[in-house]
Scaffold this motif. Structure first.
Motif, PDB file in Angstrom:
ATOM      1  N   TYR A   1      14.379   6.193   7.678  1.00 46.83           N
ATOM      2  CA  TYR A   1      13.255   5.273   7.498  1.00 46.83           C
ATOM      3  C   TYR A   1      12.906   4.542   8.791  1.00 46.83           C
ATOM      4  CZ  TYR A   1      13.630   5.977   2.459  1.00 46.83           C
ATOM      5  OH  TYR A   1      13.634   6.537   1.200  1.00 46.83           O
TER       6      TYR A   1
ATOM      7  N   ASN B   1       0.933  19.934  -3.551  1.00 44.77           N
ATOM      8  CA  ASN B   1       1.842  19.008  -2.879  1.00 44.77           C
ATOM      9  C   ASN B   1       3.260  19.062  -3.432  1.00 44.77           C
ATOM     10  OD1 ASN B   1      -0.068  18.060  -1.072  1.00 44.77           O
ATOM     11  ND2 ASN B   1      -0.802  16.454  -2.460  1.00 44.77           N
TER      12      ASN B   1
ATOM     13  N   THR C   1      11.126  -3.171   1.601  1.00 43.96           N
ATOM     14  CA  THR C   1      10.772  -2.774   2.964  1.00 43.96           C
ATOM     15  C   THR C   1      12.001  -2.202   3.671  1.00 43.96           C
ATOM     16  OG1 THR C   1      11.329  -4.933   3.897  1.00 43.96           O
ATOM     17  CG2 THR C   1       9.044  -4.611   3.117  1.00 43.96           C
TER      18      THR C   1
ATOM     19  N   GLN D   1       6.058   1.623  -2.784  1.00 39.86           N
ATOM     20  CA  GLN D   1       5.653   2.361  -3.975  1.00 39.86           C
ATOM     21  C   GLN D   1       6.798   2.497  -4.970  1.00 39.86           C
ATOM     22  OE1 GLN D   1       4.194   6.065  -2.397  1.00 39.86           O
ATOM     23  NE2 GLN D   1       2.311   5.160  -1.558  1.00 39.86           N
ATOM     24  N   LEU D   2       8.020   2.525  -4.444  1.00 41.36           N
ATOM     25  CA  LEU D   2       9.186   2.618  -5.322  1.00 41.36           C
ATOM     26  C   LEU D   2       9.473   1.282  -6.007  1.00 41.36           C
ATOM     27  CD1 LEU D   2      11.639   4.680  -3.050  1.00 41.36           C
ATOM     28  CD2 LEU D   2      10.262   5.525  -4.971  1.00 41.36           C
TER      29      LEU D   2
ATOM     30  N   ALA E   1       5.081   3.484   7.866  1.00 43.35           N
ATOM     31  CA  ALA E   1       4.959   4.499   6.808  1.00 43.35           C
ATOM     32  C   ALA E   1       6.098   4.357   5.799  1.00 43.35           C
ATOM     33  CB  ALA E   1       4.966   5.896   7.421  1.00 43.35           C
ATOM     34  N   SER E   2       7.279   4.018   6.291  1.00 40.17           N
ATOM     35  CA  SER E   2       8.429   3.859   5.399  1.00 40.17           C
ATOM     36  C   SER E   2       8.264   2.637   4.503  1.00 40.17           C
ATOM     37  CB  SER E   2       9.721   3.728   6.226  1.00 40.17           C
ATOM     38  OG  SER E   2       9.957   4.889   6.985  1.00 40.17           O
ATOM     39  N   ASP E   3       7.700   1.548   5.039  1.00 37.70           N
ATOM     40  CA  ASP E   3       7.433   0.362   4.213  1.00 37.70           C
ATOM     41  C   ASP E   3       6.487   0.706   3.062  1.00 37.70           C
ATOM     42  OD1 ASP E   3       9.102  -1.277   5.621  1.00 37.70           O
ATOM     43  OD2 ASP E   3       7.531  -2.163   6.872  1.00 37.70           O
ATOM     44  N   GLU E   4       5.488   1.505   3.377  1.00 42.75           N
ATOM     45  CA  GLU E   4       4.525   1.899   2.347  1.00 42.75           C
ATOM     46  C   GLU E   4       5.205   2.749   1.272  1.00 42.75           C
ATOM     47  OE1 GLU E   4       0.356   4.468   1.966  1.00 42.75           O
ATOM     48  OE2 GLU E   4       1.065   3.795   3.944  1.00 42.75           O
ATOM     49  N   LYS E   5       6.053   3.686   1.703  1.00 44.46           N
ATOM     50  CA  LYS E   5       6.746   4.557   0.755  1.00 44.46           C
ATOM     51  C   LYS E   5       7.718   3.765  -0.120  1.00 44.46           C
ATOM     52  CE  LYS E   5       9.663   8.702   0.626  1.00 44.46           C
ATOM     53  NZ  LYS E   5      10.335   9.750   1.463  1.00 44.46           N
ATOM     54  N   LEU E   6       8.476   2.850   0.502  1.00 48.54           N
ATOM     55  CA  LEU E   6       9.424   2.042  -0.254  1.00 48.54           C
ATOM     56  C   LEU E   6       8.707   1.071  -1.189  1.00 48.54           C
ATOM     57  CD1 LEU E   6      12.024   1.267   2.586  1.00 48.54           C
ATOM     58  CD2 LEU E   6      12.411   2.693   0.568  1.00 48.54           C
TER      59      LEU E   6
ATOM     60  N   ASN F   1       6.656  20.019  -1.344  1.00 50.65           N
ATOM     61  CA  ASN F   1       7.867  19.190  -1.313  1.00 50.65           C
ATOM     62  C   ASN F   1       9.104  20.003  -1.673  1.00 50.65           C
ATOM     63  OD1 ASN F   1       6.485  16.894  -0.546  1.00 50.65           O
ATOM     64  ND2 ASN F   1       6.137  16.205  -2.654  1.00 50.65           N
TER      65      ASN F   1
END
Length: 889
Positions: free
Chosen positions: A19, A207, A38, A32-33, A25-30, A211
C-alpha cells in the motif's frame, strides 16, 4: 486469523507494505473497504501492536534473560510506558521514510523530538550488504579490497548499494547509491494487468476475469517463471463465453518479464555510470552472485548498519580515563583481582589418573596413565598404556579400538554401544547410529549430499533429529558416557585392583579424580570444539564449573607427540641430528584426514648446550578434508546402488538390504585391497537374497553363482572406489609440501597415522608418489597414536610450544587525537655525552629496535647505532618515546 475467518465482522488487510507504493490510490481502496480507513492508520496500528509484541519476545530471549546488563529491561512492565532505551532501524524505501517516521510517532513508539536519535532508516540493499559483510567470507566469497554492487529487487522498490571491502566488517564501507519505489516486483502484476486491460475486448474478458488472471499469475507464476518450455501454456482460464484462453511462457516473457528485466538493467547501468565505473561503454563485466534470501537477513543487516555507524564500538582506556561510544554511558570496570601462580605439575597433582580419548568417526580409542595408587600416593614410574582389549563384543574386535556406534530404545534412551550395538541392531533390526561426529564438522554441514550419504549409513535416528546441533551434542554425550564408564571400570579394576559389583559400581565410578584429554580434528573450528566441551559436561566427564580442566588437542598434534618417542626410526636420523627436523603428520581416520607440518627441535639449556629434550612447533597452516575410509564405504555403496538400479531395483528404501554386503567390504576388502597389475582379476560380491532375477548377458556387469554373486573387476574397484579418495589425500599432502616450498623449507618425513593409514593400497600409492621427495613412514602403532599422544600432552603440555592460530581477532579503536599528553613539561634526558634539553612532548608511540619508519620521519633506528628519544624508556625490545624526533650518535 486468516482471510476467511474474518467474514463480515471486520476488514482483513494483508500485504501492507504494498500500500506504500501509491498512498493516494491505496487510501481510496482502503476507504472503500471501511470508512475512514487509510494507509497511515493501517501502518500505525500495525506498528503499535508489532513493536510491543517484538519487545515482549525479546524480554524472554535466553541471551537477554541471562545477561545481567538487561535485567531492568527484562523486568519492565508493558502497560502504557514504552521502553526509552531502545533504538529502531527501519528498512524502508527513501521516498517513504518521512511517512514511516510519522507513523512511528503517531503509534506512540517514540516522541517527535526523539526521532533524530532513536529512529534510523536504511534501504534494503544497504541492510543486505551489511548482512553479507557480517557473514563468514568462506561462505560469501567476498574478497578483500574489492568493490561490489548489491542489487535488491523488492516487492515495491529496487535499490543499489556499493560495498568497498576491507579486512574486517567494521573497516568496510557500505554506501546506498539509489533506490526507486516505482520499480519493485509488483510491477510484474501491474504490467500484466495493464496488458489485459488494454486488450480486454480482443481477449473477451471483464474486470473480474482480469483480477483472476492477475491473482493466478502473482501466486503461481511470478516467482517460479522459467523458459525451459517456451511454447508451453503457463497460465490459462475461461473467457466470458467459457472458451479457454491461455498465455505461453514465451508470451509472458514478452509481455511482462523481459520489459521488467530491461528496466532493472537500465537502473544498474545508470548507477554504475554515476559512480564512475563505466570504463567500457555498454560492457559491464561483473562477477554475479545470487544471494539466497533468509528470514533474518534484512533485519540483521539493519542492526549491523547501525552498529557500524559508531566509529568506536568498544570501551577503551586513554590516559586512565575510560571512554564509551555513547555520551550517556560510562563503563564501570571490575575490580582487579591478583592471583598467585602456582607450579603444581600442570595441575596434575590433584588427579589420580589421566585419560586420553581418541573420539573417532568410526572407531574410538583410549590411553591412560596412573598418577597415584589406590591409597592416593604418587606412583614412581608414569607409564602410558593403551586399552586394546576388553571392549564390548571383545573377541570380535581385534582392532584395538571400539566402534563409534549407538542403538537407542523406542523411548529415546541409549541402550547399546560399540560392537554390541552392531550385534543387537542386526539381530533385532534396530536402527543403528554412527558417524555422528561428522555432524560437528562445518564442511560436512555445508554439504547436503554428504548429509544424505551419512543418513543412508545410519548417520541419524529415524526422525532425523541429529541434524540439529543440540541433538548431536546429546548423542555424542550419550556415547562418551558409555565409553567413560567402561574405561574407568577397566582402569580401576586393572590398576587399583578394585572389584566392581552391582552395589558399589556407581560409587567406584566416582571415587577417583580423573583428568580427561579429548582429541579433535585439526579442521574443527571453535564452535565444534565448544560443542565437544558441552558433550563432555553432559557425559559427566567434567562438571560444568570445571570446563577449564578439560584438555583438547588436535589429532595431528597428538600423533606428533606419539611419534617423538620413536623419532630415530620414524625420521631415519640419529638423535644428535634430529634438531630442526620438519615433518608432516597425516592423520587418516574413518571420517576426516588432517595434516599439520611440525618442526622438531632439541631444547637448549643455558649457554645453548644441546639436550635431548624435544619441542615441536607447528609451522604453516594445517589442512583437512572429509576423505577418510568412510568415503570408501560411500563409494562402494553408490556402486551397488547403481548396479541394482540398472535392473530396476531401488535399494534406497531398504538400507538394511545391503548391510551384510557392506560389512563384507569393510572386513575383507577395505584395508587389504591391492590392485592386480594384470587388470583381469575380480572380487566376488555375494548379494543378499536370490540375487538378480532378470540379469541378461548383454549387461555391463558380470555375475556367477546363479546370479547371486557380482564379479567386480579389480580395476573398477581401484578407479571408482579407492582412487577418488586417495587423490583427495594427495591434494592435502601436496598443499603442505607447497607451503614449505614457498619459504624454502625442507620436509624430512611424512608420518601416516590413523586407521586408514593401514590401508595397503594407500601406503603403496603414497610411497610411490613421494619417493625421493622425503622419507615416508607408517607407524605400526598408528592406531593408538592419537590417544597415546593426548596423554603425553597432558603430562607435559610445554612439549608443544607454539601453534598456528586458525582464527585472528582484531580490535579497532578510534579516539579523538589529543595533542597535549599528561606530564608534558620540558624534561632533560642524559645522553652518552651529556645532558640534552627537549621541547614539549606531543605524541606517544612505540618503535621496535632496528625498525625503520618511512614517511615524515627518516630512519629512526639503525643497527649498532645509539638512539635516544626524549622521555624514552627501553621496554624489552621496544623503545617507548613521546616525541617524533630522533637524536642519534
Amino acid at each position: 486469523m486468516q482471510h476467511n475467518d474474518v467474514d463480515d465482522i471486520g476488514v482483513y488487510v494483508d500485504n501492507i507494505s504494498q500500500y506504500l507504493l501509491d498512498i493516494d490510490a491505496s487510501d481510496e481502496k482502503l476507504g472503500q473497504l471501511m470508512d475512514g480507513l487509510t494507509v497511515r492508520k493501517v501502518v500505525t496500528d500495525y506498528l503499535r501492536y508489532f513493536v510491543v509484541f517484538a519487545l515482549k519476545r525479546l524480554q524472554v530471549h535466553i541471551n537477554v534473560v541471562k545477561n545481567e546488563h538487561f535485567q531492568e529491561f527484562v523486568d519492565e512492565e508493558f502497560i502504557d510506558e514504552d521502553i526509552k532505551t531502545i533504538g529502531y532501524c527501519l528498512v524502508c524505501p527513501t521516498d517513504r521514510q518521512e511517512f514511516m517516521k510519522d507513523c512511528f510517532i503517531e503509534a506512540g513508539i517514540i516522541e517527535e523530538f526523539e526521532a533524530v536519535y532513536r529512529l534510523s532508516f536504511v534501504i534494503e540493499a544497504v541492510a543486505i550488504a551489511h548482512c553479507q559483510l557480517s557473514r563468514d567470507r568462506n561462505e560469501t566469497g567476498i574478497q578483500n579490497n574489492q568493490d561490489y554492487f548489491v542489487l535488491d529487487v523488492g516487492d515495491i522498490s529496487i535499490g543499489i548499494a556499493k560495498v568497498h571491502t576491507a579486512s574486517t566488517e567494521s573497516l568496510s564501507t557500505v554506501t546506498g547509491i539509489s533506490d526507486d519505489i516505482t520499480q519493485g516486483s509488483i510491477n510484474l502484476d501491474i504490467k500484466f494487468e495493464d496488458y489485459l486491460t488494454e486488450n480486454l475486448t480482443a481477449l473477451n474478458l471483464d474486470n473480474s476475469l482480469i483480477n483472476q488472471f492477475v491473482q493466478t499469475f502473482s501466486k503461481k507464476m511470478k516467482y517460479e517463471f522459467n523458459m525451459y518450455a517456451p511454447t508451453q501454456i503457463a497460465i490459462s482460464q475461461d473467457d466470458i463465453d467459457g472458451n479457454p484462453i491461455g498465455f505461453t511462457y514465451e508470451d509472458l516473457d514478452r509481455i511482462v518479464l523481459k520489459p521488467f528485466i530491461e528496466s532493472i538493467a537500465k537502473f544498474v547501468s545508470k548507477a554504475n555510470e554515476t559512480r564512475g565505473h563505466s570504463r567500457d561503454k555498454g560492457k559491464l563485466k561483473y562477477h554475479r552472485s545470487i544471494i539466497e534470501h533468509s528470514l533474518g537477513m534484512v533485519s540483521s543487516g539493519a542492526v549491523s548498519s547501525i552498529l557500524n555507524a559508531y566509529k568506536s564500538q568498544t570501551p577503551f582506556s586513554l590516559y586512565n580515563k575510560h571512554r564509551f561510544s555513547f555520551s550517556d554511558r560510562r563503563l564501570s570496570l571490575p575490580e582487579i583481582v591478583s592471583e598467585e601462580s602456582t607450579n603444581d605439575n600442570d595441575g596434575n597433582d590433584a588427579y589420580d589418573l589421566i585419560v586420553g580419548i581418541d573420539f573417532g568417526s568410526c572407531f574410538s580409542g583410549c590411553s591412560y596413565v596412573q598418577l597415584k595408587d589406590k591409597n592416593g600416593k604418587p606412583v614412581g614410574t608414569k607409564k602410558i598404556k593403551t586399552i586394546k582389549t576388553g571392549w564390548p563384543g571383545g573377541h570380535l574386535n581385534n582392532f584395538g579400538k571400539t566402534p563409534t556406534l549407538l542403538v537407542y530404545e523406542k523411548n529415546r534412551k541409549p541402550k547399546y554401544w560399540s560392537e554390541e550395538a552392531k550385534l543387537v541392531a542386526k539381530r533385532r533390526k534396530n536402527s543403528i547410529l554412527g558417524n555422528f561426529k561428522l555432524f560437528l564438522c562445518s564442511k560436512y554441514l555445508e554439504n547436503t549430499d554428504d548429509l544424505e550419504k551419512l543418513q543412508e549409513q545410519g548417520g541419524v535416528l529415524d526422525d532425523g533429529t541429529p541434524k540439529n546441533k543440540v541433538d548431536v551434542v546429546r548423542i555424542i554425550a550419550d556415547y562418551l558416557k558409555f565409553l567413560k564408564n567402561h574405561v574407568v571400570e577397566y582402569i580401576v579394576t586393572k590398576e587399583m585392583v578394585e572389584s566392581f559389583t552391582f552395589y558399589n559400581r556407581s560409587k567406584l565410578l566416582k571415587k577417583y579424580k580423573i583428568k580427561y584429554v579429548i582429541t579433535v580434528p585439526a579442521m574443527w573450528n571453535s564452535v565444534a570444539r565448544n560443542s565437544m566441551v558441552k558433550a563432555a559436561v553432559e557425559a559427566t566427564l567434567i562438571e560444568k564449573n570445571e570446563v577449564d580442566q578439560l584438555l583438547i588437542i588436535s589429532e595431528p598434534e597428538a600423533a606428533a607427540l606419539f611419534c617423538m618417542k620413536r623419532r630415530t626410526e620414524y625420521f631415519e636420523k640419529e638423535d644428535e641430528k634430529l634438531n630442526d627436523t620438519n615433518f608432516i603428520v597425516c592423520d587418516a581416520g574413518g571420517g576426516t584426514v588432517d595434516l599439520v607440518t611440525f618442526n622438531l627441535q632439541l631444547n637448549k639449556e643455558e649457554g645453548d648446550t644441546p639436550t635431548t629434550k624435544q619441542m615441536i612447533f607447528q609451522i604453516g597452516d594445517g589442512v583437512g578434508d572429509i576423505c577418510g575410509s568412510t568415503c570408501l564405504d560411500v563409494g562402494f555403496q553408490n556402486y551397488l546402488r547403481e548396479f541394482y538400479k540398472s535392473f530396476g531395483v531401488d535399494v534406497d528404501k531398504e538400507n538394511a538390504f545391503l548391510d551384510d554386503v557392506m560389512n563384507d567390504f569393510v572386513k575383507n576388502y577395505k584395508l587389504g585391497f591391492m590392485p592386480n597389475l594384470q587388470g583381469n582379476s575380480y572380487y566376488d560380491i555375494n548379494l543378499p537374497g536370490n540375487g538378480i532375477r532378470n540379469f541378461t548377458s548383454n549387461s555391463t556387469y558380470s555375475m556367477t553363482n546363479a546370479n547371486r554373486t557380482l564379479k567386480m573387476k579389480n580395476q573398477v574397484m581401484k578407479e571408482k572406489i579407492f582412487d577418488p579418495v586417495v587423490d583427495r589425500i594427495f591434494y592435502l599432502i601436496d598443499d603442505q609440501l607447497n607451503q614449505a616450498k614457498k619459504v624454502d623449507r625442507r620436509i624430512d618425513a611424512i608420518l601416516m597415522v590413523g586407521g586408514f593409514s593401514q590401508s595397503r593400497y594407500l601406503q603403496q600409492r603414497i610411497k610411490d608418489r613421494y619417493k625421493g621427495v622425503c622419507h615416508v613412514n607408517f607407524p605400526t602403532e598408528g592406531v593408538e597414536a592419537i590417544s597415546y599422544g593426548a596423554v603425553s600432552y597432558a603430562l607435559n603440555p610445554r612439549t608443544i610450544s607454539r601453534t598456528t592460530a586458525t582464527q585472528s581477532l582484531g580490535l579497532e579503536v578510534q579516539a579523538p587525537f589529543e595533542k597535549i599528553l599528561p606530564d608534558s613539561s620540558k624534561r632533560r634526558v642524559k645522553g652518552p655525552n651529556g645532558d640534552w634539553n627537549f621541547e614539549k612532548d606531543r605524541i606517544e608511540y612505540f618503535v621496535k629496535r632496528g625498525q625503520i619508519l618511512k614517511g615524515e620521519q627518516q630512519t629512526v633506528y639503525q643497527k649498532d647505532a645509539y638512539v635516544l628519544y626524549p622521555n624514552a624508556a627501553v621496554i624489552g625490545t621496544y623503545i617507548h618515546c613521546t616525541l617524533p624526533r630522533v637524536m642519534q650518535k
